[in-house]
Write a protein that holds these residues in place. Sequence first.
Motif, PDB file in Angstrom:
ATOM      1  N   PHE A  29       0.848  -1.187   0.000  1.00  0.00           N
ATOM      2  CA  PHE A  29       0.000   0.000   0.000  1.00  0.00           C
ATOM      3  C   PHE A  29       0.886   1.240   0.000  1.00  0.00           C
ATOM      4  O   PHE A  29       1.808   1.350   0.808  1.00  0.00           O
ATOM      5  N   THR A  30       0.618   2.177  -0.930  1.00  0.00           N
ATOM      6  CA  THR A  30       1.386   3.415  -1.032  1.00  0.00           C
ATOM      7  C   THR A  30       0.454   4.607  -0.880  1.00  0.00           C
ATOM      8  O   THR A  30      -0.575   4.695  -1.558  1.00  0.00           O
ATOM      9  N   LEU A  31       0.833   5.509   0.007  1.00  0.00           N
ATOM     10  CA  LEU A  31       0.100   6.749   0.217  1.00  0.00           C
ATOM     11  C   LEU A  31       0.966   7.904  -0.255  1.00  0.00           C
ATOM     12  O   LEU A  31       2.120   8.036   0.151  1.00  0.00           O
ATOM     13  N   SER A  32       0.429   8.737  -1.141  1.00  0.00           N
ATOM     14  CA  SER A  32       1.165   9.892  -1.645  1.00  0.00           C
ATOM     15  C   SER A  32       0.218  11.079  -1.763  1.00  0.00           C
ATOM     16  O   SER A  32      -1.002  10.935  -1.695  1.00  0.00           O
ATOM     17  N   GLY A  33       0.780  12.248  -1.948  1.00  0.00           N
ATOM     18  CA  GLY A  33      -0.042  13.449  -2.062  1.00  0.00           C
ATOM     19  C   GLY A  33       0.825  14.676  -2.106  1.00  0.00           C
ATOM     20  O   GLY A  33       2.047  14.600  -2.267  1.00  0.00           O
ATOM     21  N   GLY A  34       0.181  15.848  -1.953  1.00  0.00           N
ATOM     22  CA  GLY A  34       0.955  17.070  -2.003  1.00  0.00           C
ATOM     23  C   GLY A  34       0.091  18.306  -2.055  1.00  0.00           C
ATOM     24  O   GLY A  34      -1.132  18.256  -1.856  1.00  0.00           O
ATOM     25  N   ALA A  35       0.753  19.446  -2.328  1.00  0.00           N
ATOM     26  CA  ALA A  35       0.087  20.743  -2.373  1.00  0.00           C
ATOM     27  C   ALA A  35       0.702  21.583  -3.480  1.00  0.00           C
ATOM     28  O   ALA A  35       1.903  21.476  -3.779  1.00  0.00           O
ATOM     29  N   ASP A  36      -0.131  22.446  -4.084  1.00  0.00           N
ATOM     30  CA  ASP A  36       0.268  23.304  -5.188  1.00  0.00           C
ATOM     31  C   ASP A  36      -0.274  24.707  -4.900  1.00  0.00           C
ATOM     32  O   ASP A  36      -1.482  24.939  -4.977  1.00  0.00           O
ATOM     33  N   ASN A  58      -3.302  10.549  -3.001  1.00  0.00           N
ATOM     34  CA  ASN A  58      -3.344   9.399  -3.886  1.00  0.00           C
ATOM     35  C   ASN A  58      -3.117   8.118  -3.084  1.00  0.00           C
ATOM     36  O   ASN A  58      -2.173   8.028  -2.297  1.00  0.00           O
ATOM     37  N   LEU A  59      -3.996   7.143  -3.259  1.00  0.00           N
ATOM     38  CA  LEU A  59      -3.874   5.833  -2.631  1.00  0.00           C
ATOM     39  C   LEU A  59      -3.617   4.794  -3.718  1.00  0.00           C
ATOM     40  O   LEU A  59      -4.354   4.730  -4.708  1.00  0.00           O
ATOM     41  N   ARG A  60      -2.602   3.976  -3.524  1.00  0.00           N
ATOM     42  CA  ARG A  60      -2.264   2.953  -4.518  1.00  0.00           C
ATOM     43  C   ARG A  60      -2.013   1.633  -3.790  1.00  0.00           C
ATOM     44  O   ARG A  60      -1.170   1.556  -2.906  1.00  0.00           O
ATOM     45  N   LYS A  61      -2.769   0.627  -4.175  1.00  0.00           N
ATOM     46  CA  LYS A  61      -2.636  -0.678  -3.545  1.00  0.00           C
ATOM     47  C   LYS A  61      -2.329  -1.721  -4.608  1.00  0.00           C
ATOM     48  O   LYS A  61      -2.930  -1.725  -5.690  1.00  0.00           O
ATOM     49  N   VAL A  62      -1.391  -2.603  -4.287  1.00  0.00           N
ATOM     50  CA  VAL A  62      -0.968  -3.644  -5.222  1.00  0.00           C
ATOM     51  C   VAL A  62      -1.168  -5.006  -4.568  1.00  0.00           C
ATOM     52  O   VAL A  62      -0.749  -5.223  -3.424  1.00  0.00           O
ATOM     53  N   TRP A  63      -1.821  -5.903  -5.294  1.00  0.00           N
ATOM     54  CA  TRP A  63      -1.983  -7.287  -4.863  1.00  0.00           C
ATOM     55  C   TRP A  63      -1.099  -8.171  -5.747  1.00  0.00           C
ATOM     56  O   TRP A  63      -1.158  -8.078  -6.982  1.00  0.00           O
ATOM     57  N   SER A 280      13.105  25.755 -12.238  1.00  0.00           N
ATOM     58  CA  SER A 280      12.652  24.927 -11.117  1.00  0.00           C
ATOM     59  C   SER A 280      13.826  24.713 -10.164  1.00  0.00           C
ATOM     60  O   SER A 280      14.942  24.405 -10.612  1.00  0.00           O
ATOM     61  N   TYR A 281      13.559  24.872  -8.874  1.00  0.00           N
ATOM     62  CA  TYR A 281      14.604  24.674  -7.854  1.00  0.00           C
ATOM     63  C   TYR A 281      14.084  23.714  -6.796  1.00  0.00           C
ATOM     64  O   TYR A 281      13.082  23.988  -6.129  1.00  0.00           O
ATOM     65  N   ARG A 282      14.749  22.586  -6.658  1.00  0.00           N
ATOM     66  CA  ARG A 282      14.349  21.562  -5.689  1.00  0.00           C
ATOM     67  C   ARG A 282      15.029  21.816  -4.349  1.00  0.00           C
ATOM     68  O   ARG A 282      16.260  21.797  -4.251  1.00  0.00           O
ATOM     69  N   LEU A 283      14.210  22.044  -3.341  1.00  0.00           N
ATOM     70  CA  LEU A 283      14.727  22.314  -2.006  1.00  0.00           C
ATOM     71  C   LEU A 283      15.049  21.042  -1.237  1.00  0.00           C
ATOM     72  O   LEU A 283      15.707  21.082  -0.202  1.00  0.00           O
ATOM     73  N   GLY A 284      14.553  19.907  -1.705  1.00  0.00           N
ATOM     74  CA  GLY A 284      14.712  18.653  -0.991  1.00  0.00           C
ATOM     75  C   GLY A 284      13.482  18.328  -0.176  1.00  0.00           C
ATOM     76  O   GLY A 284      12.618  19.179   0.060  1.00  0.00           O
ATOM     77  N   ARG A 285      13.356  17.073   0.255  1.00  0.00           N
ATOM     78  CA  ARG A 285      12.228  16.596   1.045  1.00  0.00           C
ATOM     79  C   ARG A 285      10.883  16.846   0.356  1.00  0.00           C
ATOM     80  O   ARG A 285       9.867  17.071   1.000  1.00  0.00           O
ATOM     81  N   GLY A 286      10.885  16.838  -0.976  1.00  0.00           N
ATOM     82  CA  GLY A 286       9.651  16.979  -1.732  1.00  0.00           C
ATOM     83  C   GLY A 286       9.239  18.397  -2.065  1.00  0.00           C
ATOM     84  O   GLY A 286       8.220  18.608  -2.730  1.00  0.00           O
ATOM     85  N   PHE A 287      10.000  19.408  -1.628  1.00  0.00           N
ATOM     86  CA  PHE A 287       9.644  20.803  -1.883  1.00  0.00           C
ATOM     87  C   PHE A 287      10.321  21.302  -3.161  1.00  0.00           C
ATOM     88  O   PHE A 287      11.517  21.069  -3.375  1.00  0.00           O
ATOM     89  N   VAL A 288       9.536  22.008  -3.988  1.00  0.00           N
ATOM     90  CA  VAL A 288      10.045  22.579  -5.233  1.00  0.00           C
ATOM     91  C   VAL A 288       9.496  24.000  -5.380  1.00  0.00           C
ATOM     92  O   VAL A 288       8.313  24.245  -5.107  1.00  0.00           O
ATOM     93  N   PHE A 313       4.819  14.027  -1.527  1.00  0.00           N
ATOM     94  CA  PHE A 313       5.413  12.987  -0.699  1.00  0.00           C
ATOM     95  C   PHE A 313       4.885  11.637  -1.145  1.00  0.00           C
ATOM     96  O   PHE A 313       3.857  11.537  -1.831  1.00  0.00           O
ATOM     97  N   SER A 314       5.592  10.597  -0.770  1.00  0.00           N
ATOM     98  CA  SER A 314       5.162   9.231  -1.046  1.00  0.00           C
ATOM     99  C   SER A 314       5.679   8.337   0.057  1.00  0.00           C
ATOM    100  O   SER A 314       6.860   8.382   0.419  1.00  0.00           O
ATOM    101  N   ARG A 315       4.765   7.546   0.639  1.00  0.00           N
ATOM    102  CA  ARG A 315       5.108   6.641   1.737  1.00  0.00           C
ATOM    103  C   ARG A 315       4.518   5.261   1.457  1.00  0.00           C
ATOM    104  O   ARG A 315       3.343   5.138   1.125  1.00  0.00           O
TER     105      ARG A 315
END
Length: 317
Positions: A29-36, A58-63, A280-288, A313-315
């Motif tokens: 199971f993968t949980l991801s998401g973010g903000a714009d 976003n929810l993603r499940k793999v069987w 585009s400048y990537r700050l790290g830890r998912g921030f751009v 983010f993605s976990r």
Amino acid sequence: MADALRALPVLLALAGAVVVPERAWSQSFTLSGGADVRYTHDTNPSDDKTEIRGLFLNLRKVWSDELGDRWIGVAQADVDDNLKNVRPYQIYLQYKGPLGHCNLRGGLFLLPFGLLATYDTERLLLQGLEEQSLGIRKDSGLQVLGFAGRFDYAVAVTGGGGERRLSDRRADPVLTARVAYVKDDWQIGFSLLGGRPLPEAGSDTSSRPPRKRRLALDLTRLAGPLTVRAEAVAGDDEGRSVGGGVVLADLALGGAVELNSRFAVWRQDQTQRTAGVGVSYRLGRGFVIRVAHQRQINNGGPSESTLQFYYDFSRQI
């Protein structure tokens, strides 16, 4: 038929919750998401605005069974327009055939057409051509996709209503297909679309949309730090010719900075040419942080500059 196709996300979600787990060997199971969040300065200063363009989850499940991944379920929702509008993004259930050569996907998904099939630009400042060329980016229905040797393919039959409510009956079923030759750091694809799709939510739908036919050729080329994506589209709306193209080029400067550019042409009654550049400048830890300036370059058209704060983010759980 269109109503049945647009009802698939709900039906498949129920199927994934009830049927699939009974046949699965293991699950992930993968949980991801973010903000714009964006600030836009327009040609007319009174049109300047700061907005929460979107919050998304976003929810993603793999069987999986003993041969590997077998079922994939995806459900994503977006909250747009300063948290005023909740809409589905992609909701589908996918069965993965042996080695991924043939897969069946049902639900709400991005259409397999042109660059959209491999590169989703909705959360970028410099975007693809779908808003002008198709008027629709995702739709509900069935899709068969996979690969054979160096060829990728996808064929979809959808309801034409996009993410709209099922009671909207003005759309007709839409056929979309793409085949691509993929080799190492480049690929070239050929796509077609036919049907009467409704434009994206928020657009004018006071009259029945025209029947559209589209052909497209897309190219993606990776050359070290440079990535170039190009698409050319031609077709007609109820016999009225339309066409154009877009080139997106991104140049990586080190690990954090990337230069972005876009040039697009679209002809529909009149020709519109648009050029854009950005950083585009990537700050790290998912921030751009992204900054871009775009201008309609024919006839002294409008321009806009946008500053974007983006996080994702993605976990895996």
